[in-house]
Each structure stands twice: as C-alpha cells, then as structure tokens.
Design an enzyme around this catalytic site. Structure first.
Site, PDB file in Angstrom:
ATOM      1  N   GLU A  82      87.241 -29.776  71.453  1.00 14.63           N
ATOM      2  CA  GLU A  82      86.120 -30.598  71.992  1.00 14.63           C
ATOM      3  C   GLU A  82      86.637 -31.809  71.791  1.00 14.63           C
ATOM      4  O   GLU A  82      87.655 -32.544  71.077  1.00 14.63           O
ATOM      5  CB  GLU A  82      84.768 -29.449  71.012  1.00 14.63           C
ATOM      6  CG  GLU A  82      84.785 -28.682  71.019  1.00 14.63           C
ATOM      7  CD  GLU A  82      83.818 -28.058  70.090  1.00 14.63           C
ATOM      8  OE1 GLU A  82      83.345 -27.005  70.169  1.00 14.63           O
ATOM      9  OE2 GLU A  82      83.704 -27.881  68.636  1.00 14.63           O
ATOM     10  N   CYS A  95      85.199 -39.550  70.492  1.00 15.32           N
ATOM     11  CA  CYS A  95      86.240 -38.736  69.220  1.00 15.32           C
ATOM     12  C   CYS A  95      86.800 -37.591  69.992  1.00 15.32           C
ATOM     13  O   CYS A  95      85.983 -36.706  70.744  1.00 15.32           O
ATOM     14  CB  CYS A  95      85.273 -38.331  68.882  1.00 15.32           C
ATOM     15  SG  CYS A  95      85.663 -37.486  67.335  1.00 15.32           S
ATOM     16  N   CYS A 102      93.512 -26.648  64.201  1.00 14.55           N
ATOM     17  CA  CYS A 102      93.791 -27.004  63.289  1.00 14.55           C
ATOM     18  C   CYS A 102      94.498 -26.356  61.592  1.00 14.55           C
ATOM     19  O   CYS A 102      94.263 -25.622  60.964  1.00 14.55           O
ATOM     20  CB  CYS A 102      93.533 -28.436  62.618  1.00 14.55           C
ATOM     21  SG  CYS A 102      94.307 -29.631  61.446  1.00 14.55           S
ATOM     22  N   CYS A 106      91.848 -27.871  56.086  1.00 10.25           N
ATOM     23  CA  CYS A 106      90.435 -28.733  55.392  1.00 10.25           C
ATOM     24  C   CYS A 106      89.415 -27.671  54.624  1.00 10.25           C
ATOM     25  O   CYS A 106      88.693 -26.921  55.402  1.00 10.25           O
ATOM     26  CB  CYS A 106      90.592 -30.253  55.285  1.00 10.25           C
ATOM     27  SG  CYS A 106      91.502 -31.580  56.433  1.00 10.25           S
ATOM     28  N   CYS A 109      86.504 -28.608  56.549  1.00  7.75           N
ATOM     29  CA  CYS A 109      86.208 -28.638  58.076  1.00  7.75           C
ATOM     30  C   CYS A 109      85.905 -27.015  58.676  1.00  7.75           C
ATOM     31  O   CYS A 109      86.928 -26.092  58.310  1.00  7.75           O
ATOM     32  CB  CYS A 109      87.075 -29.323  58.294  1.00  7.75           C
ATOM     33  SG  CYS A 109      87.676 -29.835  59.781  1.00  7.75           S
ATOM     34  N   CYS A 327      81.197 -34.471  62.606  1.00  9.28           N
ATOM     35  CA  CYS A 327      82.492 -35.042  61.337  1.00  9.28           C
ATOM     36  C   CYS A 327      83.027 -33.345  60.756  1.00  9.28           C
ATOM     37  O   CYS A 327      81.621 -33.115  60.067  1.00  9.28           O
ATOM     38  CB  CYS A 327      82.859 -35.916  60.530  1.00  9.28           C
ATOM     39  SG  CYS A 327      83.481 -37.698  61.008  1.00  9.28           S
TER      40      CYS A 327
HETATM   41  S1  SF4 Z   1      89.147 -32.375  58.857  1.00  8.71           S
HETATM   42 FE1  SF4 Z   1      89.507 -30.995  60.240  1.00  8.71          FE
HETATM   43  S2  SF4 Z   1      90.812 -31.456  62.004  1.00  8.71           S
HETATM   44 FE2  SF4 Z   1      90.804 -32.969  60.444  1.00  8.71          FE
HETATM   45  S3  SF4 Z   1      92.990 -33.060  59.493  1.00  8.71           S
HETATM   46 FE3  SF4 Z   1      91.145 -32.039  58.437  1.00  8.71          FE
HETATM   47  S4  SF4 Z   1      91.309 -29.764  59.112  1.00  8.71           S
HETATM   48 FE4  SF4 Z   1      92.496 -30.872  60.376  1.00  8.71          FE
END
Ligand code: SF4
Length: 343
Positions: A82, A95, A102, A106, A109, A327
């Site tokens: 995306e 962005c 990923c 995190c 996220c 975000c």
């Molecule tokens: S915030 Fe999400 S996209 Fe960004 S580094 Fe952490 S897991 Fe990856």
C-alpha cells in the site's frame, strides 16, 4: 524488464532521446511507450519489446474524509502492498512502502502483524509515486514530499531503497529535494551509519523510538532487542555529525505503556545535546492491536514535560484514519490481509 528499476543514468538511449524518454516517464507519467508521441514509432515498439513501465497488475483505492487516499497495489506475483497520498494545502505528500509486509513486527502496527512478504524492487517503490500521480491526474513531479513510512523497514531493503532514492532525487527523474524525502526506521545502528555515508543523498532520518527504556521498547518492538537504545542513540549522533541533519524521533503514544512522565524525562535525557525533533503520534487504533491510544490529558502532560525540558516536540495527528491509511494501520480494511502475508 521494469524500466523503473534503472537509475536514470542507466536508461536506454543517449542524449536528447534519453531525456525525452525520462520526461515522458517522470514529468508526464505515461505508462505506455506507445504514448510517447515524439519518439519514432519503431523505437517505441523496440522499447516496448524490452521494457515495461507499470509494475502493478491493478490497484484499488480507499478515500478518507480528510482527503487522504490509500492505494492497495497488486504486484505481478499477486502480493499486495500500500501507499498513501496526502494532499495538504501547501504540499502533496506520499507515503510509500518498501516491502510487502514487514519483519519488524512492531506490536501496535497492523503491517507488523502481517509478517514479511518480500522486498520491493526500486521500480516498485518509485512506481507507487507514478501510479498515484496518474490516478490524481497530475505530473509525478508535483508530488514534492515523500516518506518511506509505509509497509516495511526501509533499511532492511537497503540497496533497492537507495536506488529508489537516487531516482527520486535525480534532476531528470522526479527531481525531489533531499530535504523532503524522509526515511523512517525502527533503528538499525549499522545501517544508519551506512546511510550517513551516502553523501549524495542526505535524506531526513526519522527513528521510531517509541520508548526510552529497554523494557517498554521491547514490548512495543519485539525484534528491537538486537539493538539497544544506547546503540541507536549513538548511531543517531553519528548520523547528525556526518550529515549535519536534525534527527526526528517518532513516538506512538500508547496508553499506560510509554506515556508516563518518567518516560518523558528519560526521553529528554536521551536527547540531550542532539539536534532533534520528537513527533508524538496518537496511536491509530485497529481491532486486535491490544493497545489503546493515550488520553488527551496524558498526551498533553507528556508534551508539556518534554517542552519544559527543552525538547523540540510536536503532535502529529495521522491522516486517513477512517480509511485505514494512518500510521500503523496499513494492511487493514481488507479481509484477506493474513492470506496476503502468506502468499
Ligand atoms: S511500524 Fe509497522 S511497518 Fe513500520 S517498522 Fe514497525 S512493523 Fe514495520
């Protein structure tokens, strides 16, 4: 071969023909060689036989009431990722993603919850800018601000992100200012030091710190244990001394987790002597994240404490929340996100 994977100096053709080709791609944003009307028909046909200009099979859009648009791209291998377009009054920002999914995981996220799919090529990264500009009926060169803050950890896809950055900045490609290209990382000290040495780039660096103490940070970024906060801060200082650039620290405000005043004090201690800016980001909620956003009162108290301590700080309210484009929300609003992660 995807032409967008090439650095502009390596484009086919020479001299003014090459500049015509670059202008069609990056100024006019055309995606078909047949539309390059000032190139001879035979040349257009030859280019079309060897190269392609469109890295995506298709895309869908989700529009937010605040004007942001989330683009969900489908790649030729059917993986998806995306980008988010954010038109502000005075500037147009995009962005972009650097990976499918990923590996940083995190905890707050949605992309991290997908897991890692694969790295994007340089052309797939740059192609997001071109596709968004086409859809928005503007020249790609009108998008002046870019953040590597979509899906993925850019420094783990280092070579492709560097090539993409050079295409973004090249005067005959997108011609962006390095002051307006921000690379956001979870904090990988070796790679930050490597980035500092890319002296033709000088990108803005944003470090997702999210906590000033190891225990809290590891709860938020479970993969972050490999790099201590002290190592990350040392690398940030080195980045600043080599590039002269201010370093930004991203801090998602999570209720009762990282928003206490002793953590504001500890953060201020870490930043002593560094020219920096802290972005406090009210957490963008999504089902299953296990976190809540900080209360407005706590956010204000945290902000005030940092300011009292002389830290340059602002609150960044993400755009596109209702479209799942804010975000930490990418990978949302579609039923098959977990499937996509497995493709
Ligand atoms: S915030 Fe999400 S996209 Fe960004 S580094 Fe952490 S897991 Fe990856």
């Amino acid at each position: 071969m995807l032409l967008l994977d090439l650095h502009p100096d390596a484009y086919p053709l020479e001299g003014y023909r090459r500049r015509q080709l670059l202008s069609w791609v990056f100024e006019h944003g055309v995606s078909k060689f047949s539309d390059m009307t000032n190139l001879p028909a035979k040349l257009r046909a030859e280019l079309a036989e060897t190269y392609s200009l469109d890295p995506f099979l298709s895309f869908e859009t989700v529009e937010s009431t605040d004007g942001s648009v989330k683009y969900l791209f489908t790649l030729p291998d059917l993986k998806q990722m995306e980008a988010v377009y954010m038109p502000y009054l005075d500037r147009k920002t995009i962005c972009v993603s650097t990976m499918v999914g990923c590996p940083a995981k995190c905890a707050f996220c949605a992309t991290g919850a997908m897991g890692f799919g694969r790295n994007l090529t340089a052309g797939e990264i740059v192609g997001q800018v071109l596709a968004v500009a086409r859809h928005q009926a503007m020249s790609p060169r009108e998008i002046r601000n870019l953040v590597f803050m979509g899906m993925g950890e850019p420094l783990l896809n280092y070579d492709n992100v560097m090539t993409a950055s050079r295409i973004l900045l090249h005067e005959h490609a997108l011609g962006m200012s390095k002051r307006r290209v921000t690379l956001s990382t979870v904090g990988l000290p070796k790679k930050i030091r490597q980035l500092a040495k890319e002296d033709d780039l000088g990108l803005k660096l944003a470090i997702s710190l999210h906590a000033p103490d190891e225990e809290t940070r590891q709860r938020i970024i479970p993969t972050g244990h490999a790099n201590s906060i002290a190592e990350i801060m040392a690398a940030a200082r080195e980045y600043q001394s080599v590039t002269g650039r201010r370093v930004t620290f991203e801090y998602a405000m999570l209720r009762g987790v990282n928003d206490r005043l002793w953590q504001a004090d500890l953060l201020a201690d870490l930043l002593t002597g560094l020219v920096s800016h802290v972005n406090l980001i009210p957490m963008n909620p999504w089902n299953g994240s296990g976190f809540e956003e900080s209360t407005e009162e706590q956010l204000q108290a945290f902000y005030d404490r940092l300011e009292e301590r002389g830290v340059e700080v602002s609150v960044r309210r993400s755009r596109g929340r209702d479209a799942g484009a804010a975000c930490g929300q990418l990978a949302l609003n579609r039923p098959d996100a977990s499937l996509i992660a497995l493709l």
